[in-house]
Motif scaffolding. Structure first.
Motif, short mmCIF file in Angstrom:
data_model
loop_
_atom_site.label_atom_id
_atom_site.label_comp_id
_atom_site.label_asym_id
_atom_site.label_seq_id
_atom_site.Cartn_x
_atom_site.Cartn_y
_atom_site.Cartn_z
N ASP A 27 0.81 -1.23 0.00
CA ASP A 27 0.00 0.00 0.00
C ASP A 27 0.83 1.27 0.00
OD1 ASP A 27 -2.20 -1.56 0.02
OD2 ASP A 27 -2.47 -1.53 2.19
N ALA A 28 2.16 1.11 -0.13
CA ALA A 28 3.03 2.27 0.01
C ALA A 28 2.67 3.36 -1.00
CB ALA A 28 4.47 1.85 -0.16
N GLU A 29 2.73 4.61 -0.53
CA GLU A 29 2.48 5.73 -1.45
C GLU A 29 3.66 5.91 -2.40
OE1 GLU A 29 1.32 9.27 0.54
OE2 GLU A 29 -0.34 8.24 1.56
N ASP A 30 4.84 5.57 -1.88
CA ASP A 30 6.06 5.68 -2.68
C ASP A 30 6.07 4.58 -3.75
OD1 ASP A 30 8.61 5.68 -3.74
OD2 ASP A 30 9.63 5.82 -1.80
N VAL A 31 5.89 4.96 -5.02
CA VAL A 31 5.85 3.98 -6.09
C VAL A 31 7.14 3.16 -6.18
CG1 VAL A 31 4.16 5.06 -7.60
CG2 VAL A 31 6.56 5.77 -7.74
N HIS A 32 8.26 3.79 -5.79
CA HIS A 32 9.55 3.08 -5.87
C HIS A 32 9.61 1.93 -4.89
CE1 HIS A 32 10.87 6.14 -8.60
NE2 HIS A 32 10.61 7.09 -7.71
N GLN A 33 8.98 2.11 -3.73
CA GLN A 33 8.93 1.01 -2.75
C GLN A 33 8.15 -0.16 -3.33
OE1 GLN A 33 7.66 2.37 1.13
NE2 GLN A 33 9.67 3.25 1.54
N ARG A 34 7.07 0.13 -4.01
CA ARG A 34 6.25 -0.94 -4.61
C ARG A 34 7.02 -1.59 -5.76
NH1 ARG A 34 1.81 3.06 -4.83
NH2 ARG A 34 1.64 2.59 -7.04
N GLU A 35 7.73 -0.78 -6.50
CA GLU A 35 8.52 -1.33 -7.60
C GLU A 35 9.62 -2.26 -7.06
OE1 GLU A 35 10.94 1.35 -9.83
OE2 GLU A 35 11.38 -0.16 -11.36
N LEU A 36 10.34 -1.78 -6.03
CA LEU A 36 11.41 -2.60 -5.44
C LEU A 36 10.86 -3.95 -4.99
CD1 LEU A 36 14.16 -3.26 -4.22
CD2 LEU A 36 13.64 -1.76 -2.29
N LEU A 37 9.69 -3.90 -4.34
CA LEU A 37 9.07 -5.13 -3.86
C LEU A 37 8.82 -6.10 -5.01
CD1 LEU A 37 7.92 -6.45 -1.27
CD2 LEU A 37 5.68 -5.54 -1.93
N SER A 38 8.44 -5.58 -6.18
CA SER A 38 8.11 -6.44 -7.31
C SER A 38 9.33 -7.20 -7.85
CB SER A 38 7.45 -5.63 -8.42
OG SER A 38 8.43 -4.90 -9.14
N TYR A 39 10.53 -6.72 -7.57
CA TYR A 39 11.74 -7.41 -8.03
C TYR A 39 12.23 -8.48 -7.05
CZ TYR A 39 12.04 -3.56 -11.37
OH TYR A 39 11.76 -2.66 -12.35
N CYS A 40 11.67 -8.44 -5.83
CA CYS A 40 12.15 -9.37 -4.81
C CYS A 40 11.45 -10.73 -4.92
CB CYS A 40 11.91 -8.80 -3.42
SG CYS A 40 12.81 -7.26 -3.16
N ASP A 41 12.16 -11.79 -4.55
CA ASP A 41 11.57 -13.12 -4.54
C ASP A 41 11.05 -13.48 -3.16
OD1 ASP A 41 12.33 -14.20 -7.32
OD2 ASP A 41 14.23 -13.40 -6.58
N VAL A 42 11.79 -13.04 -2.14
CA VAL A 42 11.40 -13.35 -0.76
C VAL A 42 11.53 -12.08 0.08
CG1 VAL A 42 12.04 -14.64 1.32
CG2 VAL A 42 12.10 -15.78 -0.90
N LEU A 43 10.53 -11.84 0.92
CA LEU A 43 10.57 -10.70 1.82
C LEU A 43 10.54 -11.19 3.28
CD1 LEU A 43 10.28 -7.48 2.10
CD2 LEU A 43 7.85 -7.98 2.53
N VAL A 44 11.49 -10.72 4.08
CA VAL A 44 11.41 -10.96 5.52
C VAL A 44 10.92 -9.64 6.10
CG1 VAL A 44 12.63 -11.69 7.59
CG2 VAL A 44 13.38 -12.52 5.35
N ASP A 45 9.71 -9.64 6.66
CA ASP A 45 9.09 -8.34 6.96
C ASP A 45 8.89 -8.07 8.45
OD1 ASP A 45 6.89 -9.85 7.71
OD2 ASP A 45 5.46 -8.60 6.62
N GLY A 46 8.59 -6.84 8.75
CA GLY A 46 8.24 -6.41 10.10
C GLY A 46 9.43 -5.97 10.92
N PRO A 47 9.16 -5.12 11.92
CA PRO A 47 10.24 -4.61 12.75
C PRO A 47 10.78 -5.68 13.70
CG PRO A 47 8.14 -3.92 13.63
CD PRO A 47 7.84 -4.62 12.35
N PHE A 48 12.01 -5.47 14.18
CA PHE A 48 12.55 -6.36 15.22
C PHE A 48 11.91 -5.98 16.54
CE2 PHE A 48 15.77 -6.90 18.62
CZ PHE A 48 15.80 -8.29 18.63
N ILE A 49 11.26 -6.95 17.19
CA ILE A 49 10.62 -6.67 18.49
C ILE A 49 11.37 -7.45 19.57
CG2 ILE A 49 8.50 -6.84 19.84
CD1 ILE A 49 6.96 -6.53 17.18
N LEU A 50 12.02 -6.69 20.45
CA LEU A 50 12.89 -7.29 21.47
C LEU A 50 12.17 -8.36 22.28
CD1 LEU A 50 15.77 -7.18 22.50
CD2 LEU A 50 15.10 -5.32 24.04
#
Lengths: 628, 160
Positions: free
Chosen positions: B105-128
């Motif tokens: 849902d990112a407003e930044d089109v480049h973020q969405r584009e970058l995502l489209s080139y990736c095969d695997v995403l490890v997502d979310g913040p590190f939570i101690l």
């Protein structure tokens, strides 16, 4: 030369060091021996006295001088007066089938896998007292497969005797299931035995290796699956087994690709090595191993322990089985480089000391050859060694020993290149080319010696443990600490790129791979990983396949395996155990590999090898510093 | 773009053997982060797309992991890098402190584009509080390893 009084003083000094346990490097020359135990000390007394005897009475003057001058080093010199040979690939299947005598009684052919594997331990144990190096089974899977089938028949027969409604197919299925369980238990016992039979002098367990990977029969596959599973499970408290060294044979068409019959076992081998550092991997299809391959298991290359390879034979079948190395002597390339001002002068010096090393190997061989078959009752009496069935008890060994190899080894190619060119072979192409020419020259020299004396001379990439520090210490005393040449506590093993040099795995594999074919008496290369590879066997697969593509004969992957003795956690332990938070370093066992062997406690290491381990660069640089 | 480091032959930053590009700059400031130095984009060194691609391409053995810092923080240039690496046949993992949903849902089109080139995403913040060392390729249990070829949302549509 030292005077008589001086050498006697030196012997007494060494014995003093043992009595007062004051010299760590003398006592822990070898990490597998507990040098402070009574038997360890007694063995050291014997060893120091025997070495003294060999130096005083058995070596030529010029050879003695070259040893004293730190140019050459005959390995296991303490065993020279006993006439032992180094190692042997034992024909397990043949010995089990015919039965054997350990000296106190006859062992019949076993009737199931449990007995067969128990006897496999006993054979190792019996033969260990005949030789000073390692022992190996070259085709563990093929040799034990018949006893798996015997076990199945036993179960089937028993089940058929019961009154049940099972069909014969169901009975067979149950019988195989029970056989599988028996094979696992037999493997578990074998691994335990290998780590507990302190039958070797000085309270060491035998240095044993097993080769397997290519038997595609159901029985052979059960042996491999279960030896891997038992290794993965570890010893009683989950400890990593130090022995046997395990060597998984890679063969295209058998275990390389997903549609090949033993691909599943290759995957299990990767999972096992990720957790336990064994198996290592050998490559039957390499340009120098494949020519010996004729489809039979005997023709598959088999390695001994930390690297020995015996294949070519001027006097009979070209196979590793029933043969081994007679003795080996290593050259100090660094000192030769430090004393020369030109490449030509270096090569002249190299030829001079190779000639001396060959002379020394021949002198030792002549002494070994005069021994009689009866002096090594198991090795020759039970036909462990090739053609020994043709020997009478009082026959000398000259003819049968011709099947063995006489090897010249070398240490410190990297440091020698720095001394000669300012760079080592990891750093520049020019140094690499020179390094390659040096090793190629040594191989040609050794081949010529083989022709000239009609004996199996070979070139080995020396597995130096005690020696890597000893050469350096003596050279430091003469030359001081020359930057990048003598300023560390150890010289780099054989042709290896220094462990402290940052190099990508791909480049290391490519550079070192080229040396494997030159070192026909044995070779191995290691890739260091940092991180828990048990969660990433795909990375290991990439490395193994790359080794194969770069003409490796024998390769292995090192990575940290730590174990918390409080809770049993196995993995990487930095400052504290991630599971139980134990931070007492005394309760953390760190398993590392030195010169091919695993050691459970770095406290047993000598100072040179401790220094070497601490400086190893991991090719898989950890990102723990940069990742969340 | 600003890069902290490029490391070859990693075994802990995704499946297989990988070259890892640690991009500088991170807006998440997760407590317990192992490398707070990567938060500041000025801590990296300036590298061109060409330089980054060359360094990665020089290793025939490895696939690629985009890590950080936050690779989606400099999405425009990183997307260009990812596109070039994809053309070279590299398999791409990306680590992000954003969730997959946020990136889609990112407003930044480049973020969405970058995502489209990736095969695997490890997502979310590190939570101690959710830190778990037994997990593969992740620091805390909230983080997910997502095979982007298996999600329902067509990423191509999200891209330019």
């Amino acid at each position: 030369m030292h005077t008589h009084i001086e050498t006697e003083d030196m012997l007494l000094q060494s014995l003093d060091d043992i009595v007062y346990a004051s010299n760590q490097d003398l006592i822990q020359e070898n990490a597998n021996v507990d040098g402070q135990s009574p038997m360890g000390q007694m063995s050291k007394f014997g060893s120091e006295a025997a070495k003294h005897y060999a130096k005083q009475k058995m070596l030529s003057t010029d050879v003695s001088q070259a040893i004293a001058d730190n140019f050459i080093h005959p390995h296991d010199l303490d065993f020279m007066p006993t006439g032992t040979t180094t190692c042997c690939q034992i024909p397990l299947g043949k010995i089990l089938k015919d039965g054997f005598n350990t000296g106190h009684g006859y062992m019949r052919e076993p009737n199931d896998i449990g007995s067969a594997m128990a006897l496999a331990s006993i054979i190792f144990q019996s033969n260990q007292n005949m030789q000073h190096g390692g022992q190996s089974y070259p085709m563990f899977d093929f040799d034990l497969a018949p006893y798996v089938y015997k076990t199945f028949l036993k179960h089937k027969k028993r089940l058929t005797n019961y009154v049940t409604r099972y069909t014969s197919i169901e009975i067979a299925t149950i019988a195989w299931h029970e056989t599988d369980r028996d094979v696992y238990q037999a493997c578990e016992a074998f691994v335990h035995n290998c780590n507990s039979m302190h039958s070797r002098g000085g309270g060491q367990v035998p240095f044993v290796s097993i080769n397997y990977g290519t038997d595609t029969s159901m029985e052979g596959r059960l042996v491999m699956k279960n030896i891997l599973l038992a290794t993965k499970a570890g010893l009683g408290n989950g400890e990593t087994p130090i022995f046997p060294i395990q060597i998984f044979k890679m063969k295209k068409g058998v275990n390389f690709e997903p549609d090949e019959p033993n691909y599943d076992l290759y995957q299990l081998a990767l999972e096992t090595t990720a957790k336990r550092l064994f198996p290592n991997f050998s490559f039957i299809d390499s340009t120098f191993n494949y020519p010996y391959y004729d489809g039979s298991p005997e023709s598959e290359v088999a390695y001994m322990g930390c690297r020995t390879r015996v294949m070519a034979n001027r006097h009979g079948d070209e196979t590793g089985v029933q043969r081994g190395n007679l003795s080996f002597t290593s050259l100090n390339l660094v000192k030769m480089a430090l004393l020369t001002t030109s490449e030509t002068a270096f090569f002249e010096k190299l030829d001079h000391y190779m000639t001396l090393a060959i002379k020394q190997l021949l002198e030792r061989y002549q002494f070994q050859a005069k021994k009689q078959a009866q002096h090594f009752s198991f090795l020759y009496g039970q036909q462990v060694w090739k053609d020994s069935d043709q020997l009478e008890a009082s026959d000398q060994l000259t003819d049968v020993l011709k099947h063995g190899t006489l090897s010249i080894g070398f240490i410190g190619l990297a440091e020698a290149l720095v001394a000669l060119t300012g760079e080592h072979h990891g750093e520049s192409d020019e140094a690499y080319q020179l390094g390659y020419r040096i090793v190629e020259h040594m191989r040609m020299f050794v081949d010529l010696a083989a022709e000239r004396y009609d004996l199996n001379f070979s070139l080995i990439a020396t597995p130096a443990e005690g020696l890597s520090g000893k050469f350096t210490k003596n050279d430091q005393a003469v030359f001081g600490k020359i930057p990048r040449v003598t300023d560390r506590n150890y010289y780099t093993n054989s042709y290896h790129v220094p462990v402290y040099y940052k190099i990508r795995a791909f480049d290391k594999i490519k550079k070192e791979g080229a040396f494997h074919k030159l070192c026909n008496g044995g070779h191995i290369s290691y890739i260091e990983c940092d991180g828990d590879v048990s969660k990433n066997t795909k990375a290991l697969d990439t490395l193994i396949k790359t080794m194969s593509m770069n003409d490796f004969g024998y390769g292995s992957i090192n990575h940290p395996v730590d174990r918390c003795t409080c809770c049993g956690y196995t993995g990487i332990i930095d400052n504290e155990c991630p599971k139980c938070h134990n931070n007492d370093q005394e309760k953390v066992e760190r398993i590392r590999r030195i010169t091919g062997y695993l050691v459970g406690d770095m406290k047993k290491w000598n100072s040179a090898k401790r220094a070497e381990e601490s400086q190893r660069v991991k090719h898989q640089t950890s990102s723990k510093d940069t990742k969340q | 773009m600003r890069v902290m480091n490029i490391i070859h032959d990693s075994v802990v930053d995704g499946e297989g053997l990988r070259t890892v590009i640690f991009f500088a700059g991170c807006p998440h400031f997760c407590p317990g982060c192992h490398n707070p130095a990567s938060w500041n984009i000025r801590n990296g060194i300036e590298m061109s797309v060409e330089e980054v691609v060359q360094e990665v391409a020089s290793n025939p053995l490895t696939d690629v992991t985009l890590s950080g810092g936050e690779p989606f923080f400099q999405a425009k240039e990183v997307a260009e890098v990812a596109k070039r690496l994809k053309d070279l046949g590299k398999h791409i993992w990306a680590y992000s402190g954003y969730t997959l949903e946020q990136l889609i849902d990112a407003e930044d089109v480049h973020q969405r584009e970058l995502l489209s080139y990736c095969d695997v995403l490890v997502d979310g913040p590190f939570i101690l509080a959710k830190k778990d060392l037994t997990l593969s390729f992740r620091g805390s249990s909230n983080q997910r390893i997502i095979d982007l070829h298996k999600i329902d949302v067509p990423l191509e549509k999200a891209s330019l």
